[in-house]
Design an enzyme around this catalytic site. Structure first.
Site, PDB file in Angstrom:
ATOM      1  N   GLU A  37      50.785  48.319  53.795  1.00  0.00           N
ATOM      2  CA  GLU A  37      52.254  48.367  53.908  1.00  0.00           C
ATOM      3  C   GLU A  37      52.800  47.049  54.450  1.00  0.00           C
ATOM      4  O   GLU A  37      52.266  46.502  55.428  1.00  0.00           O
ATOM      5  CB  GLU A  37      52.626  49.521  54.837  1.00  0.00           C
ATOM      6  CG  GLU A  37      53.760  50.366  54.343  1.00  0.00           C
ATOM      7  CD  GLU A  37      53.439  51.144  53.080  1.00  0.00           C
ATOM      8  OE1 GLU A  37      53.825  50.669  51.986  1.00  0.00           O
ATOM      9  OE2 GLU A  37      52.829  52.211  53.177  1.00  0.00           O
ATOM     10  N   ALA A 127      63.039  59.162  49.409  1.00  0.00           N
ATOM     11  CA  ALA A 127      61.856  59.704  50.070  1.00  0.00           C
ATOM     12  C   ALA A 127      60.775  58.651  50.256  1.00  0.00           C
ATOM     13  O   ALA A 127      59.692  58.944  50.736  1.00  0.00           O
ATOM     14  CB  ALA A 127      61.299  60.869  49.262  1.00  0.00           C
ATOM     15  N   ASP A 176      55.821  48.216  44.238  1.00  0.00           N
ATOM     16  CA  ASP A 176      56.298  49.457  43.636  1.00  0.00           C
ATOM     17  C   ASP A 176      56.289  49.369  42.113  1.00  0.00           C
ATOM     18  O   ASP A 176      55.838  50.288  41.418  1.00  0.00           O
ATOM     19  CB  ASP A 176      57.706  49.780  44.138  1.00  0.00           C
ATOM     20  CG  ASP A 176      57.788  49.780  45.659  1.00  0.00           C
ATOM     21  OD1 ASP A 176      56.733  49.921  46.298  1.00  0.00           O
ATOM     22  OD2 ASP A 176      58.898  49.639  46.193  1.00  0.00           O
ATOM     23  N   TYR A 228      64.297  46.052  56.969  1.00  0.00           N
ATOM     24  CA  TYR A 228      63.270  45.526  56.067  1.00  0.00           C
ATOM     25  C   TYR A 228      63.331  44.000  56.042  1.00  0.00           C
ATOM     26  O   TYR A 228      62.318  43.310  56.178  1.00  0.00           O
ATOM     27  CB  TYR A 228      63.483  46.113  54.671  1.00  0.00           C
ATOM     28  CG  TYR A 228      62.406  45.773  53.678  1.00  0.00           C
ATOM     29  CD1 TYR A 228      61.360  46.659  53.430  1.00  0.00           C
ATOM     30  CD2 TYR A 228      62.419  44.569  52.989  1.00  0.00           C
ATOM     31  CE1 TYR A 228      60.366  46.348  52.519  1.00  0.00           C
ATOM     32  CE2 TYR A 228      61.434  44.242  52.079  1.00  0.00           C
ATOM     33  CZ  TYR A 228      60.410  45.142  51.839  1.00  0.00           C
ATOM     34  OH  TYR A 228      59.423  44.826  50.933  1.00  0.00           O
TER      35      TYR A 228
HETATM   36  C1  GLA Z   1      59.131  48.988  49.944  1.00  0.00           C
HETATM   37  C2  GLA Z   1      59.167  47.740  49.069  1.00  0.00           C
HETATM   38  C3  GLA Z   1      57.755  47.262  48.723  1.00  0.00           C
HETATM   39  C4  GLA Z   1      56.891  47.137  49.971  1.00  0.00           C
HETATM   40  C5  GLA Z   1      57.017  48.398  50.843  1.00  0.00           C
HETATM   41  C6  GLA Z   1      56.300  48.239  52.142  1.00  0.00           C
HETATM   42  O1  GLA Z   1      58.598  50.055  49.226  1.00  0.00           O
HETATM   43  O2  GLA Z   1      59.865  48.006  47.877  1.00  0.00           O
HETATM   44  O3  GLA Z   1      57.822  46.040  48.016  1.00  0.00           O
HETATM   45  O4  GLA Z   1      57.206  45.978  50.679  1.00  0.00           O
HETATM   46  O5  GLA Z   1      58.353  48.732  51.094  1.00  0.00           O
HETATM   47  O6  GLA Z   1      54.932  48.179  51.964  1.00  0.00           O
END
Ligand code: GLA
Length: 386
Positions: A37, A127, A176, A228
């Site tokens: 993560e 979610a 993602d 973030y």
């Molecule tokens: C979100 C972002 C990803 C990644 C995660 C953390 O999902 O879209 O690119 O950075 O957070 O791992």
């Protein structure tokens, strides 16, 4: 696994709304991250998998340059001219499909025309299961084919990320979209985010009598908000102070020097990324040699690192993780970007109902919003349905 119901629903809704038949229906899955993560934008390692919850996009090109998108989530038909797409001109969820159309034009030359899209999805929104990447990837594979662009899956992942960074305004990484495009049944996608080299790794949950539970805490998160971005900025600051291009270049051996050079908060952020990269490598190795029953400690160590060093967990996620572990889960951690969203709990089939009931009871006792708890499995990536 795809759902005929949703695929047919997307097609039927398209026909009702636009009064003609779509050229085709494309689909892309949400994803869950097993481990790794906030490592993707640090050029590190991740191990997500595509899940059996999908977004379906019924799509046709138009002769003119009008772009329309609609969905079953809300009644508005969003409309814009193809060359007018910009961050300020689009908003709401429509920024994802319009952003992809914009990013495809940035990525390559082609004969671009407008389009009509109808989107239907059973990926839960908010979610932490990447409902946004599912939209981006379904639209990306559709327009890539209809505009005859010939981009490969890695290029399409970059397109989705570019759309999200430049048009949606969320400074997210590449994980993602990669999971949504490269996923395979019963396999995780082990991705090196530096060059997008990907290997699929067998998860083997079913064979070992395990299921992956999602505990959606219903605490809403948005990566276009500050948390973030500030974590990402701290990582960049740490890398610059330590003289490396990205935190990927560091290992545990560099941490004592980092502790001397960095302020305590930046050091904690760096330590999370460095140790998390190693946990991904260890998880892949463990899955390959010993199997999924042995990855529980790595999952929990990942959660603790996100809670204490990266500080992106919330009480509801911590409660979900600790309660699941206490009632028989093998491993549990928050998943996704943090500040809300879902936890995952790798759980023996025989313990699913005990874990579920215990988490529900604990949330009720603490007066938290009732979580949504369900099982997901690893499913194939984006595809054309018909
Ligand atoms: C979100 C972002 C990803 C990644 C995660 C953390 O999902 O879209 O690119 O950075 O957070 O791992």
């Amino acid at each position: 696994m795809t759902s005929d119901l949703t695929e047919n629903a997307a097609r039927a809704h398209f026909e009702t709304l636009y009064e003609y038949r779509p050229t085709g229906v494309w689909s892309a899955p949400g994803r869950v991250n097993l481990i790794g993560e906030h490592t993707d934008y640090n050029e590190g390692f991740v191990l997500p998998f595509a899940i059996n919850r999908r977004t379906f996009a019924a799509v046709s090109l138009r002769q003119d340059n009008i772009c329309r998108v609609a969905s079953s989530f809300e009644p508005t038909v969003h409309q814009i001219e193809l060359d007018a797409i910009s961050r300020d001109a689009v908003g709401d969820w429509a920024a994802y499909p319009f952003g992809v159309a914009w990013a495809l034009q940035q990525a390559t030359a082609g004969n671009f025309t407008g389009f009509d899209i109808f989107i239907d999805s059973d990926v839960p929104v908010g979610a932490g299961l990447s409902s946004s990447a599912a939209i981006e990837c379904a639209v990306a594979v559709a327009l890539n084919e209809l505009w005859s662009l010939g981009l490969d899956r890695r290029a399409l992942a970059r397109v989705g990320q570019h759309a999200e960074n430049a048009i949606v305004g969320a400074p997210t990484g590449i994980m993602d979209q990669s999971a949504s495009l490269l996923g395979e049944t019963d396999h995780g996608v082990f991705l090196d985010c530096r060059d997008l080299a990907a290997q699929v790794v067998e998860l083997g949950f079913a064979k070992e009598g395990l299921e992956l539970l999602i505990i959606d805490t219903k605490v809403a998160h948005r990566h276009a908000d500050g948390g973030y971005a500030s974590r990402r900025a701290a990582c960049e600051l740490g890398a610059a102070a330590l003289g490396v291009g990205s935190l990927r270049e560091l290992t545990a051996q560099d941490l004592p020097r980092a502790a001397e050079l960095l302020d305590a908060t930046t050091f904690a952020r760096v330590r999370h990324v460095v140790t998390e990269n190693q946990r991904v490598l260890d998880t892949v190795e463990t899955l390959r040699t010993l199997g999924p029953r042995f990855i529980g400690e790595l999952m929990h160590a990942s959660h603790v690192s996100m809670r204490d060093d990266f500080e992106i967990s919330v009480d509801e996620l911590d409660t979900a993780v600790e309660t699941a572990l206490k009632h028989g889960a093998i491993g549990a951690r928050m998943t996704g970007g943090g500040f809300g969203g879902a936890a995952i709990a790798l759980t023996p089939v025989a313990k699913i109902s005990e874990v579920t009931l215990a988490v529900l009871a604990e949330f009720e006792a603490l007066h938290y919003t009732k979580p949504d708890i369900f099982v997901v499995s690893a499913a194939p990536g984006a595809t054309r349905e018909e």
